[in-house]
Design a protein around this motif. Structure first.
Motif, PDB file in Angstrom:
ATOM      1  N   GLY A   4      -3.559 102.150 -27.838  1.00  0.00           N
ATOM      2  CA  GLY A   4      -2.953 102.724 -26.861  1.00  0.00           C
ATOM      3  C   GLY A   4      -1.507 102.515 -26.480  1.00  0.00           C
ATOM      4  N   LYS A   5      -0.761 101.298 -26.667  1.00  0.00           N
ATOM      5  CA  LYS A   5       0.399 100.996 -26.528  1.00  0.00           C
ATOM      6  C   LYS A   5       0.721  99.870 -27.531  1.00  0.00           C
ATOM      7  CE  LYS A   5       3.495 100.255 -22.700  1.00  0.00           C
ATOM      8  NZ  LYS A   5       3.392 100.018 -21.275  1.00  0.00           N
ATOM      9  N   VAL A   6       2.078  99.968 -27.924  1.00  0.00           N
ATOM     10  CA  VAL A   6       2.538  98.921 -28.804  1.00  0.00           C
ATOM     11  C   VAL A   6       3.659  98.607 -28.770  1.00  0.00           C
ATOM     12  CG1 VAL A   6       3.114  98.260 -31.168  1.00  0.00           C
ATOM     13  CG2 VAL A   6       0.766  99.488 -30.928  1.00  0.00           C
ATOM     14  N   PHE A  44      11.108  98.519 -29.246  1.00  0.00           N
ATOM     15  CA  PHE A  44      10.435  99.773 -29.212  1.00  0.00           C
ATOM     16  C   PHE A  44       9.183  99.630 -28.492  1.00  0.00           C
ATOM     17  CE2 PHE A  44      13.022 100.006 -32.995  1.00  0.00           C
ATOM     18  CZ  PHE A  44      13.813 100.952 -32.750  1.00  0.00           C
ATOM     19  N   VAL A  45       8.724 100.539 -27.436  1.00  0.00           N
ATOM     20  CA  VAL A  45       7.297 100.460 -26.825  1.00  0.00           C
ATOM     21  C   VAL A  45       7.098 102.047 -27.257  1.00  0.00           C
ATOM     22  CG1 VAL A  45       6.005 100.814 -24.826  1.00  0.00           C
ATOM     23  CG2 VAL A  45       8.090  98.794 -25.164  1.00  0.00           C
ATOM     24  N   LEU A  46       5.668 101.992 -28.089  1.00  0.00           N
ATOM     25  CA  LEU A  46       5.423 103.235 -28.251  1.00  0.00           C
ATOM     26  C   LEU A  46       3.946 103.519 -27.796  1.00  0.00           C
ATOM     27  CD1 LEU A  46       6.455 101.874 -31.271  1.00  0.00           C
ATOM     28  CD2 LEU A  46       6.337 104.399 -31.507  1.00  0.00           C
ATOM     29  N   ASN A  47       3.388 104.760 -27.292  1.00  0.00           N
ATOM     30  CA  ASN A  47       2.172 105.139 -26.807  1.00  0.00           C
ATOM     31  C   ASN A  47       1.340 105.735 -27.681  1.00  0.00           C
ATOM     32  OD1 ASN A  47       2.806 104.009 -24.381  1.00  0.00           O
ATOM     33  ND2 ASN A  47       3.655 105.713 -23.634  1.00  0.00           N
ATOM     34  N   ASP A  48      -0.076 105.783 -27.661  1.00  0.00           N
ATOM     35  CA  ASP A  48      -0.782 106.189 -28.664  1.00  0.00           C
ATOM     36  C   ASP A  48      -0.617 106.302 -29.932  1.00  0.00           C
ATOM     37  OD1 ASP A  48      -2.393 107.203 -26.307  1.00  0.00           O
ATOM     38  OD2 ASP A  48      -0.661 108.869 -26.039  1.00  0.00           O
ATOM     39  N   GLY A  68       3.472 107.386 -33.686  1.00  0.00           N
ATOM     40  CA  GLY A  68       3.255 107.191 -32.020  1.00  0.00           C
ATOM     41  C   GLY A  68       4.248 108.258 -31.211  1.00  0.00           C
ATOM     42  N   SER A  69       3.932 107.984 -29.929  1.00  0.00           N
ATOM     43  CA  SER A  69       5.039 108.572 -29.116  1.00  0.00           C
ATOM     44  C   SER A  69       5.920 107.576 -28.441  1.00  0.00           C
ATOM     45  CB  SER A  69       4.314 109.381 -27.854  1.00  0.00           C
ATOM     46  OG  SER A  69       3.309 110.330 -28.428  1.00  0.00           O
TER      47      SER A  69
END
Length: 109
Positions: free
Chosen positions: A91-93, A74-78, A60-61
């Motif tokens: 969508g978000k993790v 960590f916060v990841l998108n997509d 993810g991003s």
């Protein structure tokens, strides 16, 4: 101590509530309750380390990251999680990680 991560689970909360009731009714001492919780921490971490054999990869991003008190956040998108034949998109993790190798110290207060 990051070792106590699983105390906020349903099982951990139930154990703490039961121990609190036993302390209030004077069936056990607070010191014994603490020893029980420390044993719970050790047993759960050991069981997860030895019995969980599933592997998942993800990509993810990276949105944000932080390192504080030996804990990474960590916060990841997509994000895409993939297991052999399965693909799950989210969508978000938020991932919170700590060094499990440093949890082997037995400290009782």
């Amino acid at each position: 101590m990051a070792y106590q991560l699983y105390r906020s689970t349903t099982l951990g909360n139930s154990l703490q509530e039961s121990l609190d009731e036993l302390i209030q009714s004077q069936h056990i001492t607070p010191q014994l309750a603490l020893r029980v919780l420390l044993q719970f921490d050790k047993a759960l971490n050991s069981a997860l380390a030895q019995r969980v054999r599933n592997h998942v990869t993800f990509r993810g991003s990276l949105n944000t990251y932080r390192f504080c008190d030996s804990v990474w956040t960590f916060v990841l998108n997509d994000v895409e999680f993939s297991k052999v034949t399965e693909l799950i998109k989210v969508g978000k993790v938020k991932i919170v990680a700590y060094d499990g190798k440093n949890t082997g110290t037995d400290t009782t207060e």
